[in-house]
Structures are given as C-alpha cells and as structure tokens.
Design an enzyme around this catalytic site. Structure first.
Site, PDB file in Angstrom:
ATOM      1  N   ARG A 108       0.784  -1.121   0.091  1.00 50.32           N
ATOM      2  CA  ARG A 108       0.147   0.141   0.070  1.00 50.32           C
ATOM      3  C   ARG A 108       0.853   1.318   0.110  1.00 50.32           C
ATOM      4  O   ARG A 108       0.535   2.371  -0.580  1.00 50.32           O
ATOM      5  CB  ARG A 108      -1.144  -0.089   1.415  1.00 50.32           C
ATOM      6  N   LYS A 141       1.547  25.059  -4.020  1.00 48.77           N
ATOM      7  CA  LYS A 141       0.319  24.463  -3.487  1.00 48.77           C
ATOM      8  C   LYS A 141       0.436  22.935  -3.564  1.00 48.77           C
ATOM      9  O   LYS A 141      -0.093  22.172  -4.207  1.00 48.77           O
ATOM     10  CB  LYS A 141      -0.956  24.843  -4.078  1.00 48.77           C
ATOM     11  N   LYS A 173       3.926  40.614  -3.752  1.00 48.40           N
ATOM     12  CA  LYS A 173       2.373  40.532  -3.694  1.00 48.40           C
ATOM     13  C   LYS A 173       2.057  41.867  -3.179  1.00 48.40           C
ATOM     14  O   LYS A 173       3.090  43.053  -2.493  1.00 48.40           O
ATOM     15  CB  LYS A 173       1.862  39.407  -3.051  1.00 48.40           C
ATOM     16  N   GLU A 202       3.589  40.648  -8.777  1.00 49.60           N
ATOM     17  CA  GLU A 202       2.116  40.200  -9.131  1.00 49.60           C
ATOM     18  C   GLU A 202       1.447  41.507  -9.075  1.00 49.60           C
ATOM     19  O   GLU A 202       1.645  42.355  -8.088  1.00 49.60           O
ATOM     20  CB  GLU A 202       1.668  39.385  -8.000  1.00 49.60           C
ATOM     21  N   ASP A 223      -2.650  38.909 -12.216  1.00 51.21           N
ATOM     22  CA  ASP A 223      -3.471  37.825 -11.227  1.00 51.21           C
ATOM     23  C   ASP A 223      -4.925  38.239 -11.096  1.00 51.21           C
ATOM     24  O   ASP A 223      -5.459  39.252 -11.106  1.00 51.21           O
ATOM     25  CB  ASP A 223      -2.844  37.870  -9.726  1.00 51.21           C
TER      26      ASP A 223
END
Length: 287
Positions: A108, A141, A173, A202, A223
């Site tokens: 597994r 992410k 940012k 950004e 963005d």
C-alpha cells in the site's frame, strides 16, 4: 531545454523522500501487520508485477528500492520502465521477487507514492500536450514534505517548475508593495539586497501595469485579470517591455487555458496540477 524560472527539479534521490518513507512505515506498521504476520510465514516467497490499469505517465519508481532497504526485506526489484514513460492499461512496469510477507506489508505504501506522483505527472502531461505554446507552471500548493516530489512529477509529465521555495526567487505581492510604499520601491529594495535573484511582481489590476513596467522586474504576474484586461496587458507588455516575462494566474483550469493559448510563450501557473490530483490506477499483482 530546462523548463522553469529557476533550477527545475529534473530528478530526485533517496534523500528527497527518505523522511516520507520513514513516516509512512511508522504510520502503517506501528506494531507489524496483524493479518500478514498471522497467515504467512517468513519463508514463503512470491513473484509480483507492478501493473498499469489505465493510461498515464509513470512517476515515482525510485521509492521502491528505498522501501526495500528501509524494511530490510529479502526482495529484489526489477525495473522495466523509467519515470516519464507513457503507460496504458496492461503495461508491466516492473517486478518484485522474494518474501511474500514483506511485499504485502509494503504494497500500500509503494502504491500510494507511485499512484500519487503518476497522477500529478499525468495531469501535467495532458495540459502541456494540449497547450504546447504555453509554459505550464506549477505552484507551491503542495502537501507538506512532498514539494520536491510533486514538482519532479510535474516536470516529468512535461510541465514547468515555478520557484521551489521562498529562497530561490522573490515574488512581490500586495502586502510587500504596501510595506515598501510603492511597486517601484519594492522591486528596487529586493534587487539591491538580493542581486542575481529573479524578481516576480504580481499585479491585480491594469492600472498598476505602467509602474510595474517602470520597475523592470524579471516577470510580471497578471493575477485574476479579466479576459479583456489580460489581452490589453499582454499587448502593452509585448509592445513596451518584451524583455519582461508574462505570467497569468488565478484559479486557472484547463478550460480557461483555451483563451490564454492565443498568447504564445506566456507562463500560466496552475495549482490545479498538484492540488486537483486523481491517483493513477496502478496495481501490484501477486502471483
């Protein structure tokens, strides 16, 4: 050609997943395998085939020798394919030979790694193949601890790597700009204190574009721009600052790429590549 803003993750070694394998074994076998230890003796052996059950791109095979070594299993692994291979239903990936109990205990964990990374590689492959004129980029992410593995899977599938971590390149940012007082000040402060590091800026509205161009970052990220503003921003950038790379982001799915594909050569960052992943169906068939 290397696909990425910084050094792309073109390969992985045991040190990149050693801690994850240790954790997986502690998680799954805190006091052995009650079922296997009851029903099978240590002397029983078997032959097992790692088999593809659907089409995709293979990734993560280097975890198998690590698992064998960590469990001190009397098992040999024969690899037939390499990471990056295109597989279809019925493709034999490799074979395991040796202790039946050991193979059952690692089954597994082995599949979790390979199915997950192959799922990411397959995601990246499908998107990159459909939109070859775009630089399809991953993001940060990723699951904690899996960053390098996930980015390796993206690259293996044909995608490109954004920065691996916060130390590799700067990304300014709105909060950073607010602290510095202006876009121009923020870019120049980072450039002065981190010479040689790439700087990405950004922006989230067209009104910021002129100052962004004046600051001369390496990359300008549009963005969550509307299609209309995206088209206008790209036109202005290509006419007035062709040396600045263009990137788009903001909840981008394969459907949204159809519009962006009209702009050759721009980057598109997609958390979708790593956080919207279906395990690729791969099995370990024990004979």
């Amino acid at each position: 050609m290397n696909r990425g803003y910084t050094t792309p993750v073109t390969n992985i070694s045991e040190k990149d997943f050693d801690a994850l394998v240790e954790l997986a074994l502690e998680e799954d076998l805190p006091a052995g395998d009650i079922t296997t230890d009851t029903l099978f003796s240590k002397e029983e052996t078997c032959h097992a085939i790692l088999l593809a059950k659907e089409e995709g791109v293979l990734c993560g095979l280097s975890v198998i020798p690590c698992l064998i070594q960590k469990t001190q299993a009397k098992v040999t692994w024969t690899k037939i394919l390499e990471d990056g291979a295109t597989i279809t239903k019925g493709t034999v990936i490799g074979e395991l030979e040796g202790s039946l109990a050991s193979i059952l205990k690692m089954e597994r964990i082995l599949l979790n790694f390979i199915q997950y990374l192959s799922g990411i590689a397959t995601n990246a492959h499908r998107v990159s193949k459909e939109f070859p004129n775009l630089l399809i980029l991953d993001t940060r992410k990723t699951l904690p601890g899996y960053r390098k593995l996930a980015k390796y899977a993206v690259y293996t599938g044909g995608g490109a790597n954004h920065r691996l971590n916060l130390s590799e390149m700067a990304m300014l940012k709105d909060n950073h700009v607010a602290k510095a007082g202006s876009i121009f000040s923020a870019v120049n402060m980072v450039r002065k204190t981190n010479p040689g590091k790439k700087i990405e800026l950004e922006i989230d509205e067209l009104a910021q574009l002129n100052e962004a161009i004046e600051a001369k970052p390496d990359i300008i990220l549009l963005d969550n721009f509307s299609e209309k503003d995206t088209e206008e921003a790209i036109r202005i950038l290509k006419e007035n600052a062709p040396e600045i790379r263009i990137e788009c982001s903001g909840g981008i799915t394969p459907e949204k790429l159809k519009f962006l594909s009209k702009f050759n050569g721009i980057g598109v960052s997609m958390g979708y590549l790593t956080h919207t992943v279906k395990f690729l169906d791969i099995s370990l068939d024990i004979k």
